[in-house]
Write a protein that holds these residues in place. Structure first.
Motif, PDB file in Angstrom:
ATOM      1  N   ARG A 112     -17.632   8.096 -74.540  1.00 13.38           N
ATOM      2  CA  ARG A 112     -16.943   9.381 -74.547  1.00 13.38           C
ATOM      3  C   ARG A 112     -17.523  10.282 -73.459  1.00 13.38           C
ATOM      4  O   ARG A 112     -18.738  10.396 -73.312  1.00 13.38           O
ATOM      5  N   ILE A 113     -16.615  10.897 -72.689  1.00 10.52           N
ATOM      6  CA  ILE A 113     -17.052  11.840 -71.665  1.00 10.52           C
ATOM      7  C   ILE A 113     -17.483  13.124 -72.361  1.00 10.52           C
ATOM      8  O   ILE A 113     -16.746  13.643 -73.209  1.00 10.52           O
ATOM      9  N   PRO A 114     -18.677  13.644 -72.051  1.00 11.17           N
ATOM     10  CA  PRO A 114     -19.128  14.856 -72.751  1.00 11.17           C
ATOM     11  C   PRO A 114     -18.195  16.050 -72.517  1.00 11.17           C
ATOM     12  O   PRO A 114     -17.581  16.167 -71.448  1.00 11.17           O
ATOM     13  N   ASP A 115     -18.100  16.926 -73.525  1.00 14.00           N
ATOM     14  CA  ASP A 115     -17.219  18.093 -73.449  1.00 14.00           C
ATOM     15  C   ASP A 115     -17.475  18.912 -72.189  1.00 14.00           C
ATOM     16  O   ASP A 115     -16.547  19.394 -71.542  1.00 14.00           O
ATOM     17  N   ALA A 116     -18.771  19.066 -71.848  1.00 15.23           N
ATOM     18  CA  ALA A 116     -19.111  19.903 -70.689  1.00 15.23           C
ATOM     19  C   ALA A 116     -18.466  19.342 -69.421  1.00 15.23           C
ATOM     20  O   ALA A 116     -18.003  20.103 -68.566  1.00 15.23           O
ATOM     21  N   ALA A 117     -18.400  18.019 -69.315  1.00 13.59           N
ATOM     22  CA  ALA A 117     -17.793  17.409 -68.131  1.00 13.59           C
ATOM     23  C   ALA A 117     -16.287  17.649 -68.115  1.00 13.59           C
ATOM     24  O   ALA A 117     -15.690  17.876 -67.054  1.00 13.59           O
ATOM     25  N   VAL A 118     -15.660  17.612 -69.303  1.00 14.58           N
ATOM     26  CA  VAL A 118     -14.216  17.873 -69.366  1.00 14.58           C
ATOM     27  C   VAL A 118     -13.934  19.321 -68.952  1.00 14.58           C
ATOM     28  O   VAL A 118     -13.010  19.587 -68.174  1.00 14.58           O
ATOM     29  N   VAL A 119     -14.765  20.251 -69.443  1.00 15.82           N
ATOM     30  CA  VAL A 119     -14.591  21.656 -69.051  1.00 15.82           C
ATOM     31  C   VAL A 119     -14.789  21.809 -67.544  1.00 15.82           C
ATOM     32  O   VAL A 119     -13.989  22.449 -66.847  1.00 15.82           O
ATOM     33  N   ALA A 120     -15.853  21.187 -67.018  1.00 12.77           N
ATOM     34  CA  ALA A 120     -16.126  21.278 -65.584  1.00 12.77           C
ATOM     35  C   ALA A 120     -14.952  20.745 -64.775  1.00 12.77           C
ATOM     36  O   ALA A 120     -14.561  21.328 -63.756  1.00 12.77           O
ATOM     37  N   GLY A 121     -14.354  19.659 -65.255  1.00 17.92           N
ATOM     38  CA  GLY A 121     -13.191  19.099 -64.570  1.00 17.92           C
ATOM     39  C   GLY A 121     -12.040  20.093 -64.516  1.00 17.92           C
ATOM     40  O   GLY A 121     -11.365  20.237 -63.491  1.00 17.92           O
ATOM     41  N   HIS A 122     -11.843  20.818 -65.638  1.00  8.80           N
ATOM     42  CA  HIS A 122     -10.766  21.808 -65.673  1.00  8.80           C
ATOM     43  C   HIS A 122     -11.034  22.957 -64.712  1.00  8.80           C
ATOM     44  O   HIS A 122     -10.128  23.436 -64.034  1.00  8.80           O
ATOM     45  N   TYR A 123     -12.302  23.403 -64.656  1.00  7.93           N
ATOM     46  CA  TYR A 123     -12.623  24.484 -63.723  1.00  7.93           C
ATOM     47  C   TYR A 123     -12.446  24.021 -62.278  1.00  7.93           C
ATOM     48  O   TYR A 123     -11.995  24.788 -61.417  1.00  7.93           O
ATOM     49  N   ALA A 124     -12.798  22.761 -62.021  1.00  2.00           N
ATOM     50  CA  ALA A 124     -12.601  22.220 -60.674  1.00  2.00           C
ATOM     51  C   ALA A 124     -11.114  22.226 -60.325  1.00  2.00           C
ATOM     52  O   ALA A 124     -10.723  22.561 -59.194  1.00  2.00           O
ATOM     53  N   ALA A 125     -10.277  21.880 -61.300  1.00  2.00           N
ATOM     54  CA  ALA A 125      -8.830  21.875 -61.064  1.00  2.00           C
ATOM     55  C   ALA A 125      -8.342  23.302 -60.772  1.00  2.00           C
ATOM     56  O   ALA A 125      -7.500  23.512 -59.880  1.00  2.00           O
ATOM     57  N   TRP A 126      -8.879  24.267 -61.491  1.00  2.00           N
ATOM     58  CA  TRP A 126      -8.507  25.670 -61.273  1.00  2.00           C
ATOM     59  C   TRP A 126      -8.853  26.081 -59.842  1.00  2.00           C
ATOM     60  O   TRP A 126      -8.035  26.675 -59.129  1.00  2.00           O
TER      61      TRP A 126
END
Lengths: 141, 247, 116
Positions: A112-126
């Motif tokens: 499982r990808i850690p939550d923090a990495a998923v959030v970071a990915g979203h901010y990168a997309a932003w």
């Protein structure tokens, strides 16, 4: 000790108490206030979308109409209102992106990808989307 | 003379009153005491008529949940010194009908819990000769967080939607449904989805998120519900694109 | 309204929330704050018309607008429903919110296909 008696009470029958929920239940707790503030960003999202369509429509109606639209945008109260709009929409963005990993659970090779990495990915997309819009729309500083 | 602290307890004795009232007690302030210790002191020394639930006093049984200063907590894990100088207001968990004093009626939750089939469901059970169902640590990690739930009902008390819409299945029951859905040995996800994809299931949740904040076991029911929504949505679109495939 | 499936409404709500989160802050800042204040120069009128007429632009603006409208509709529906305890008005609120979003989406489609 003198004991009061509840006339509505029947022995051996439960008589539950249920509180009445106040209409403005969400002002009683900080977390609920934040929740309702987050939910109330939605009309502003709709406003921004509608204003974008208005701008497109002004473009379609010709140069004069577009110039009038731009002049309206430059009015002081309109600028202040759009400054507030930006703050509200930033609140939407931050709350939305922070909560996204709650729904989105990703796995890579069974891990499982850690939550923090998923959030970071979203901010990168932003950041990427914002950079693209600057590239698309800005011709000079 | 040791210091003391004031505890305001919501009393409701249905044979005497139709509305709850507040009663104030002074208890000795001991830095190592929990709110539950103070209630036990009241019961033992000041007022034997006070009714409340407790059992293990070590955060495992999940029976001593109450509202302390408006927040749902396990009273056996809430230090008095966290609420100094007082007074400390103790109420029954919100969202549940009060039977007496600090005791709420949990029957509604128990009925809802049984609706989500919180056990391992199998289409067919392989014979014993095939051996046990093996599970890798990764497969265990998928659901272990959700299995920590102790049914203490703090999440229900924190959830405004449960109180507003008593039909809502609620955080713990949905998290426990996920605990079995995500178990590699379970095959009941489609069956549970029928109950939970209902308007009173996952869709009533508006992601206030307080259920996860108050959970003493970090179960994260809010996360469980949002994952469920995404899964239900993906399922729905799959069944639209591939209507012949059995979900 | 009761027959429209919740998963579809939730997908529109989430899609709209995500698109709005990623796109709107930069758009609001550039178009309605930085440009009117003269901090940045936007493309000229002619360039903008050309940009908006591009099929990808039309499609993107349509998607952004309609998803944002449905995002509003779904979120606002529940805000009214739970926030003000208007359970008896459930049907009416649903018709008004999703109905408005649908009308606005149709208007956006008309604008981007027939007018621009």
């Amino acid at each position: 000790m003198v004991r009061a008696v509840n006339p509505d009470y029947t022995p051996h029958h439960p008589k539950w108490y249920r509180r009445r929920i106040p209409i403005f239940w969400w002002i009683r707790k900080r977390a609920y206030v934040k929740f309702i503030a987050r939910e109330l960003t939605s009309p502003f999202v709709a406003y921004a979308a509608a204003l974008l369509l208005m701008q497109v429509w002004a473009l379609a109606r010709g140069g004069a109409a577009y110039a009038r639209f731009l002049a309206w945008l430059q009015l002081g109260p309109v600028l202040i209102w759009h400054g507030a709009l930006l703050i509200i929409l930033l609140f939407h963005t931050v709350t939305w992106l922070n909560l996204a990993p709650k729904a989105i659970v990703l796995h890579v090779r069974g891990r499982r990808i850690p939550d923090a990495a998923v959030v970071a990915g979203h901010y990168a997309a932003w950041l990427a989307v914002s950079t693209f819009l600057v590239w698309l729309l800005v011709r000079g500083w | 003379m040791a210091e003391s602290i004031t505890i305001e307890v919501q009393r409701y004795r249905p044979e005497e009153q139709s509305q709850p009232s507040w009663q104030t007690y002074e208890v000795p302030f001991q830095p190592e005491w929990m709110v539950l210790d103070a209630l036990n002191y009241i019961k033992d020394n000041l007022d034997g008529t006070l009714s409340y639930r407790w059992s293990c006093r070590m955060g495992v049984c999940g029976s001593c949940g109450m509202m302390v200063n408006g927040e749902p907590v396990l009273t056996c894990a809430a230090y008095l010194k966290g609420f100094t100088p007082g007074p400390i207001r103790v109420e029954p968990l919100t969202g549940f009908p009060v039977i007496r004093d600090l005791i709420g009626d949990m029957s509604d939750f128990l009925e809802k819990l049984s609706r989500v089939s919180p056990w391992i469901m199998r289409e067919e059970e392989p014979p014993l000769s095939k051996g046990e169902h093996l599970q890798t640590p990764e497969q265990l990690a998928e659901y272990k967080g959700y299995s920590m739930c102790i049914n203490c009902m703090l999440c229900y008390a924190a959830c405004p939607i449960y109180e507003l819409e008593p039909g809502f299945i609620g955080p713990a029951a949905i998290a426990l449904a996920q605990r079995y859905n995500l178990d590699s040995r379970d095959q009941g996800a489609a069956e549970r989805m029928k109950t939970l994809s209902d308007a009173e299931g996952i869709w009533a949740c508006t992601f206030v998120g307080e259920c996860s904040t108050v959970c003493p076991k970090n179960v994260d029911p809010a996360g469980a519900i949002q994952r469920y929504k995404l899964a239900a949505t993906v399922d729905h679109f799959k069944s639209m694109v591939l209507p012949w495939s059995e979900r | 309204m009761g027959r429209v499936k919740e998963p579809i409404l939730w997908a529109l709500f989430s899609g709209g929330g995500m698109v709005a989160a990623l796109v709107l802050p930069a758009l609001v800042f550039l178009l309605w704050i930085a440009a009117p204040l003269g901090w940045v120069t936007l493309p000229s009128y002619g360039e903008l018309v050309e940009l908006v007429r591009h099929p990808i632009s039309r499609l993107s603006i349509f998607a952004l607008a309609s998803l944002s409208f449905y995002h509003w509709a779904h979120r606002f529906r529940y805000t009214l429903y739970d926030g003000l305890q208007l359970y008896h008005l459930n049907e009416l609120i649903a018709v008004l919110t999703y109905g408005s979003a649908t009308l606005l989406t149709l208007a956006a489609g008309f604008l981007l296909v027939a007018v621009v």
